[in-house]
Design a protein around this motif. Structure first.
Motif, PDB file in Angstrom:
ATOM      1  N   LYS A  56      -4.008   0.129  13.288  1.00 44.58           N
ATOM      2  CA  LYS A  56      -3.331  -1.504  13.549  1.00 44.58           C
ATOM      3  C   LYS A  56      -3.983  -2.181  12.622  1.00 44.58           C
ATOM      4  O   LYS A  56      -2.815  -3.068  11.431  1.00 44.58           O
ATOM      5  CB  LYS A  56      -4.129  -1.812  14.569  1.00 44.58           C
ATOM      6  N   ASP A  57      -5.024  -1.786  12.056  1.00 42.13           N
ATOM      7  CA  ASP A  57      -5.482  -2.074  10.818  1.00 42.13           C
ATOM      8  C   ASP A  57      -4.749  -2.602   9.681  1.00 42.13           C
ATOM      9  O   ASP A  57      -4.450  -3.207   7.953  1.00 42.13           O
ATOM     10  CB  ASP A  57      -7.174  -2.273   9.856  1.00 42.13           C
ATOM     11  N   LYS A  58      -4.143  -1.093   9.065  1.00 41.32           N
ATOM     12  CA  LYS A  58      -3.367  -0.983   8.048  1.00 41.32           C
ATOM     13  C   LYS A  58      -2.264  -1.221   8.093  1.00 41.32           C
ATOM     14  O   LYS A  58      -2.010  -1.760   6.991  1.00 41.32           O
ATOM     15  CB  LYS A  58      -3.481   0.622   7.933  1.00 41.32           C
ATOM     16  N   LEU A 113      -1.752  -4.222   9.298  1.00 38.94           N
ATOM     17  CA  LEU A 113      -1.265  -5.437   9.902  1.00 38.94           C
ATOM     18  C   LEU A 113      -1.834  -6.088   7.590  1.00 38.94           C
ATOM     19  O   LEU A 113      -1.168  -7.164   7.353  1.00 38.94           O
ATOM     20  CB  LEU A 113      -2.921  -6.231  10.630  1.00 38.94           C
ATOM     21  N   ASN A 114      -2.878  -5.082   7.375  1.00 40.16           N
ATOM     22  CA  ASN A 114      -2.744  -4.882   5.679  1.00 40.16           C
ATOM     23  C   ASN A 114      -1.713  -5.359   5.086  1.00 40.16           C
ATOM     24  O   ASN A 114      -1.152  -5.883   4.069  1.00 40.16           O
ATOM     25  CB  ASN A 114      -3.864  -4.722   5.299  1.00 40.16           C
ATOM     26  N   TYR A 115      -0.589  -4.450   5.235  1.00 37.99           N
ATOM     27  CA  TYR A 115       0.467  -4.089   4.244  1.00 37.99           C
ATOM     28  C   TYR A 115       1.692  -5.346   5.297  1.00 37.99           C
ATOM     29  O   TYR A 115       2.178  -5.079   4.171  1.00 37.99           O
ATOM     30  CB  TYR A 115       0.882  -2.263   5.875  1.00 37.99           C
ATOM     31  N   TRP A 116       1.770  -5.677   6.094  1.00 39.11           N
ATOM     32  CA  TRP A 116       2.497  -6.928   6.522  1.00 39.11           C
ATOM     33  C   TRP A 116       2.477  -8.115   5.694  1.00 39.11           C
ATOM     34  O   TRP A 116       3.239  -8.652   5.482  1.00 39.11           O
ATOM     35  CB  TRP A 116       2.770  -6.542   8.228  1.00 39.11           C
ATOM     36  N   HIS A 117       0.395  -8.011   5.793  1.00 40.87           N
ATOM     37  CA  HIS A 117       0.670  -9.483   5.209  1.00 40.87           C
ATOM     38  C   HIS A 117       0.590  -9.063   3.598  1.00 40.87           C
ATOM     39  O   HIS A 117       0.647 -10.289   3.072  1.00 40.87           O
ATOM     40  CB  HIS A 117      -1.062  -9.959   5.609  1.00 40.87           C
TER      41      HIS A 117
END
Length: 158
Positions: free
Chosen positions: A2-4, A6-10
């Motif tokens: 999930k963190d990956k 979100l990081n990609y999205w941001h």
């Protein structure tokens, strides 16, 4: 994971994020339409057509049975017993009788599976040429299209 995501999205530009949102919405809409709504509509149309065909078949069967029951013999050419008449005519129509119970002036038959058109032709011959009356006919649809099962056919000879 999930963190990956979100990081990609941001990490994407605002324009890319909007483009992905629109593409995601279009994809979800496409899946809903093509995967759920369209098959449901096609199934409903198919069921409606099959229902209409069954209604027409039942009406035709009822009409045919009524004609057979109402048809008075026009030309009586048979002097044998009703069992003899049935046995001598059934072969021409490929009718296999599974059970035959004769009584005084009638004959009760059970037929496992017979083509409906051949059954009607056979009964028409019995009525028109041999003077046999169809007293009772109970039939149901067989598993094969165009075939029926006769649970009770009572024929009488006046």
């Amino acid at each position: 994971m999930k963190d990956k995501a979100l990081n990609y999205w941001h990490g994407l530009k605002d324009q890319e994020q909007r483009l992905l949102l629109i593409a995601g919405i279009v994809f979800v809409f496409f899946v809903l339409v093509m995967g759920i709504i369209k098959p449901l509509n096609e199934g409903l149309e198919k069921a409606s057509k099959e229902r209409q065909q069954q209604i027409e078949l039942v009406a035709w069967v009822d009409e045919s049975v009524a004609k057979l029951k109402a048809g008075a013999p026009k030309q009586v050419s048979s002097s044998g017993s009703i069992s003899q008449v049935v046995n001598s005519t059934r072969g021409r129509y490929n009718i296999t009788i599974s059970k035959m119970q004769p009584t005084d002036n009638s004959l009760r038959l059970t037929i496992d599976s017979v083509e409906f058109n051949k059954l009607i032709s056979w009964l028409d011959e019995l009525v028109q040429r041999h003077g046999v009356l169809v007293e009772n006919l109970e039939l149901s649809q067989d598993t094969q299209p165009g075939f029926v099962r006769i649970s009770r056919l009572v024929l009488e000879k006046p």
